[in-house]
Design an enzyme around this catalytic site. Structure first.
Site, PDB file in Angstrom:
ATOM      1  N   GLU A   1      48.699   8.592 -74.823  1.00  0.00           N
ATOM      2  CA  GLU A   1      49.360   7.753 -73.828  1.00  0.00           C
ATOM      3  C   GLU A   1      48.318   7.141 -72.891  1.00  0.00           C
ATOM      4  OE1 GLU A   1      52.558   6.674 -73.540  1.00  0.00           O
ATOM      5  OE2 GLU A   1      51.475   5.479 -72.084  1.00  0.00           O
TER       6      GLU A   1
ATOM      7  N   PHE B   1      38.428  -2.613 -62.974  1.00  0.00           N
ATOM      8  CA  PHE B   1      37.699  -1.361 -62.744  1.00  0.00           C
ATOM      9  C   PHE B   1      36.303  -1.595 -62.171  1.00  0.00           C
ATOM     10  CE2 PHE B   1      41.244   0.179 -64.944  1.00  0.00           C
ATOM     11  CZ  PHE B   1      41.347   1.536 -64.658  1.00  0.00           C
TER      12      PHE B   1
ATOM     13  N   CYS C   1      43.828  12.763 -64.641  1.00  0.00           N
ATOM     14  CA  CYS C   1      43.270  12.500 -65.977  1.00  0.00           C
ATOM     15  C   CYS C   1      41.755  12.329 -66.024  1.00  0.00           C
ATOM     16  CB  CYS C   1      43.937  11.265 -66.564  1.00  0.00           C
ATOM     17  SG  CYS C   1      45.647  11.560 -66.959  1.00  0.00           S
TER      18      CYS C   1
ATOM     19  N   LYS D   1      45.546   7.517 -55.636  1.00  0.00           N
ATOM     20  CA  LYS D   1      45.485   6.053 -55.579  1.00  0.00           C
ATOM     21  C   LYS D   1      46.819   5.562 -55.037  1.00  0.00           C
ATOM     22  CE  LYS D   1      46.983   5.138 -60.289  1.00  0.00           C
ATOM     23  NZ  LYS D   1      46.734   4.391 -61.493  1.00  0.00           N
TER      24      LYS D   1
HETATM   25  P1  NAD Z   1      52.562  17.229 -65.780  1.00  0.00           P
HETATM   26  O1  NAD Z   1      51.894  18.467 -65.328  1.00  0.00           O
HETATM   27  O2  NAD Z   1      53.073  16.249 -64.793  1.00  0.00           O
HETATM   28  O3  NAD Z   1      53.766  17.597 -66.770  1.00  0.00           O
HETATM   29  C1  NAD Z   1      53.698  18.559 -67.775  1.00  0.00           C
HETATM   30  C2  NAD Z   1      55.063  19.225 -67.859  1.00  0.00           C
HETATM   31  O4  NAD Z   1      55.116  20.063 -68.999  1.00  0.00           O
HETATM   32  C3  NAD Z   1      55.389  20.120 -66.658  1.00  0.00           C
HETATM   33  O5  NAD Z   1      56.585  19.683 -66.050  1.00  0.00           O
HETATM   34  C4  NAD Z   1      55.544  21.509 -67.276  1.00  0.00           C
HETATM   35  O6  NAD Z   1      56.519  22.305 -66.621  1.00  0.00           O
HETATM   36  C5  NAD Z   1      55.960  21.157 -68.692  1.00  0.00           C
HETATM   37  N1  NAD Z   1      55.750  22.225 -69.676  1.00  0.00           N
HETATM   38  C6  NAD Z   1      54.644  22.961 -69.890  1.00  0.00           C
HETATM   39  N2  NAD Z   1      54.869  23.840 -70.888  1.00  0.00           N
HETATM   40  C7  NAD Z   1      56.138  23.643 -71.322  1.00  0.00           C
HETATM   41  C8  NAD Z   1      56.945  24.238 -72.313  1.00  0.00           C
HETATM   42  N3  NAD Z   1      56.495  25.238 -73.085  1.00  0.00           N
HETATM   43  N4  NAD Z   1      58.201  23.786 -72.473  1.00  0.00           N
HETATM   44  C9  NAD Z   1      58.687  22.806 -71.697  1.00  0.00           C
HETATM   45  N5  NAD Z   1      57.961  22.191 -70.728  1.00  0.00           N
HETATM   46  C10 NAD Z   1      56.702  22.612 -70.543  1.00  0.00           C
HETATM   47  O7  NAD Z   1      51.506  16.531 -66.750  1.00  0.00           O
HETATM   48  P2  NAD Z   1      51.340  14.964 -67.039  1.00  0.00           P
HETATM   49  O8  NAD Z   1      50.572  14.333 -65.944  1.00  0.00           O
HETATM   50  O9  NAD Z   1      52.626  14.389 -67.453  1.00  0.00           O
HETATM   51  O10 NAD Z   1      50.359  15.030 -68.297  1.00  0.00           O
HETATM   52  C11 NAD Z   1      50.805  15.507 -69.547  1.00  0.00           C
HETATM   53  C12 NAD Z   1      49.733  15.200 -70.580  1.00  0.00           C
HETATM   54  O11 NAD Z   1      49.586  13.772 -70.707  1.00  0.00           O
HETATM   55  C13 NAD Z   1      48.354  15.729 -70.243  1.00  0.00           C
HETATM   56  O12 NAD Z   1      47.690  16.075 -71.427  1.00  0.00           O
HETATM   57  C14 NAD Z   1      47.655  14.533 -69.615  1.00  0.00           C
HETATM   58  O13 NAD Z   1      46.261  14.590 -69.742  1.00  0.00           O
HETATM   59  C15 NAD Z   1      48.226  13.405 -70.446  1.00  0.00           C
HETATM   60  N6  NAD Z   1      48.249  12.099 -69.768  1.00  0.00           N
HETATM   61  C16 NAD Z   1      48.590  12.026 -68.457  1.00  0.00           C
HETATM   62  C17 NAD Z   1      48.637  10.776 -67.844  1.00  0.00           C
HETATM   63  C18 NAD Z   1      48.997  10.656 -66.386  1.00  0.00           C
HETATM   64  O14 NAD Z   1      48.770   9.578 -65.824  1.00  0.00           O
HETATM   65  N7  NAD Z   1      49.537  11.680 -65.744  1.00  0.00           N
HETATM   66  C19 NAD Z   1      48.343   9.607 -68.573  1.00  0.00           C
HETATM   67  C20 NAD Z   1      48.038   9.721 -69.917  1.00  0.00           C
HETATM   68  C21 NAD Z   1      47.988  10.976 -70.515  1.00  0.00           C
END
Ligand code: NAD
Length: 478
Positions: free
Chosen positions: A196, A297, A308, A368
């Site tokens: 993503e 950027f 991230c 940000k």
């Molecule tokens: P986040 O911490 O906001 O959300 C993760 C969610 O997963 C939490 O709500 C947690 O409770 C849930 N979770 C964990 N284990 C679980 C399980 N066994 N069953 C059900 N739910 C479970 O994380 P995020 O920011 O959404 O990031 C998620 C992934 O996406 C990461 O690998 C991150 O690097 C990647 N990512 C994040 C972004 C961003 O901007 N935040 C952008 C691109 C990629």
């Protein structure tokens, strides 16, 4: 098509909501009861522009639901997106426990062919690892139904009707591995890497108008399903990069590492400008006019942050080391980004002197603008450094104060920019919120103890601010 999203955080919630808006049926799962209760009561646990309205619309249309029941979601869905956290370990490597746990649960509840789509950012080889875990736990589960093996109790879901806790699977239990007519089968599945690229603060827009969709798979069957899911984006000419899972996984890291390097590069140029009296704004403009570089950027500031970039750059560096490659450039980026925070504090000290007992007003806490996320926020790091030097902090952020109060309860939280400036020894703009761009500077000047404005996001024109009687400094322009 029925889709399950496992992990309803920034990525999972936005992905689930936008896919439901594409007309798909989506069930978002999270292990966090509070989050799901919040969503089921019509509230949204995070801030993202346009997200709340889109959730409401699709919940009312009956296409979007929220649950903690992972088993049900897995069983009823054809495609399972995994968007759980992949936090860093102490050594910078990626902690894959959440992903592994979800893979185990999927294995136990597979009841037909499914596509497992990994959206989390993960080290190269993780799609294969997920495949191995699902195969292993399907086999264990199968043997357990035959009475010859037990599945570790840590894997057994509390809600499962299939596996009695501690005792492994009882041979007579109804099994997810029983096909039609009670014949035990291992269900086929494919694992797809679909990284993503959305940015917090514009996540809904980014998901629905992406620069690219990357699909890493070697299965034609899974590819067809993925293309069907993303058909609305295909129709608006979004480029698709179809590749193998390993390449897809590395594409994500390569993009983030490159962007973090670009930010760090312009910060380094800005620091040089500070030393020689050049204007980084003009330099960035000229660089950006070069089509090979692009203006994006190239905004100097206190360094990159967020959930991230910092962890992904560390993870790539660590991953490269485990492959025997010393990624020297990334090492430099990581240490320059850390130093950038320290240089911002030096800048503040240059104007105020000893910080002990001084009050610093900080505008902006989020990592940000347009988000309430404070993970690895440069503003928070700078506040911590200032506190260490004995400063008192007054602060304001339009959205991120509740989150900040949880980790820094002793700061003085203000109602607005002007209350933050009142009786402060200096005002620091730490986040580029739009509402900080048009402050009533004469009012601010009157409220401040001394008219010092440190603009860590270069929102103001130095000459115009100085004419009002401020001592002003930006990053790379004075
Ligand atoms: P986040 O911490 O906001 O959300 C993760 C969610 O997963 C939490 O709500 C947690 O409770 C849930 N979770 C964990 N284990 C679980 C399980 N066994 N069953 C059900 N739910 C479970 O994380 P995020 O920011 O959404 O990031 C998620 C992934 O996406 C990461 O690998 C991150 O690097 C990647 N990512 C994040 C972004 C961003 O901007 N935040 C952008 C691109 C990629």
């Amino acid at each position: 098509m029925q889709i399950a999203i496992v992990g309803t955080g920034y990525v999972g919630l936005v992905t689930g909501t936008c896919l439901s808006d594409f007309g798909l049926n989506v069930i978002c799962v999270d292990r966090d009861n509070k989050k799901i209760e919040c969503l089921n009561s019509g509230k949204v646990p995070i801030y993202e522009p346009n997200l709340e309205a889109l959730i409401k619309k699709n919940v009312s249309a009956g296409r979007l639901t929220f649950t903690t029941d992972l088993e049900k979601a897995i069983k009823q869905s054809k495609v399972i997106f995994v968007a759980v956290g992949t936090p860093p370990n102490h050594d910078g490597s990626t902690n894959l426990k959440q992903i592994e746990k979800v893979a185990q649960q999927i294995a136990l509840h597979l009841n037909e062919y499914k596509v497992i789509v990994n959206k989390s950012t993960v080290p190269i080889g993780t799609a294969n690892k997920i495949k191995e875990i699902i195969n292993k736990y399907q086999t264990l589960s199968l043997r357990a139904t035959e009475g010859s093996a037990a599945i570790p109790s840590s894997v057994i879901p509390a809600s499962s009707t299939v596996i009695p806790a501690k005792a492994g699977i009882h041979p007579s239990s109804p099994s997810p591995l029983r096909g039609e007519g009670g014949v035990r089968v291992k269900h086929p599945f494919d694992v797809v890497s679909n990284p993503e690229f959305l940015r917090e603060g514009s996540a809904v827009y980014d998901f629905t108008h992406p620069d690219k969709i990357v699909i890493g798979t070697t299965s034609d069957r899974a590819l067809k399903i993925m293309q069907e899911i993303y058909r609305p984006l295909y129709l608006i000419d979004t480029p698709f990069v179809i590749t193998n899972p390993e390449t897809a996984e590395l594409i994500k890291y390569a993009c983030n590492a490159f962007l973090a390097t670009k930010i760090t590069f312009i910060n380094e140029i800005a620091n040089l400008c500070d030393n020689v009296g050049a204007d980084v704004h003009q330099i960035a403009k000229a660089m950006g006019l070069d089509g090979r570089i692009s203006p994006k950027f190239l905004h100097p500031g206190p360094g990159y942050g967020g959930s991230c970039f910092p962890k992904d750059i560390e993870a790539l560096y660590h991953f490269a080391s485990t492959c025997g490659y010393d990624f020297k450039l990334l090492k430099g980026v990581i240490s320059a980004n850390k130093r950038q925070r320290e240089l911002m504090v030096e800048k503040i000290k240059r104007h105020i002197g000893d910080l002990k007992g001084k009050t610093i007003g900080i505008l902006g806490l989020a990592f940000k603008q347009n988000t309430d996320d404070i993970r690895k926020s440069p503003a928070i790091d700078i506040i911590k450094l200032l506190l260490k030097e004995g400063a008192k902090i007054k602060c304001f952020d339009p959205l991120a104060m509740d989150n900040t109060k949880k980790i820094l309860p002793s700061l003085t939280y203000c109602q607005d920019e002007y209350e933050t400036a009142r009786d402060s020894d200096a005002l620091v703009i730490a986040v580029e919120w739009n509402q900080f761009r048009n402050l009533d500077l004469l009012k601010i000047k009157k409220l401040l103890k001394s008219p010092i404005l440190l603009d860590l996001r270069n929102l103001y024109d130095p000459d115009k601010v100085k004419i009002l009687g401020f001592i002003y400094e930006g990053v790379g322009r004075k």
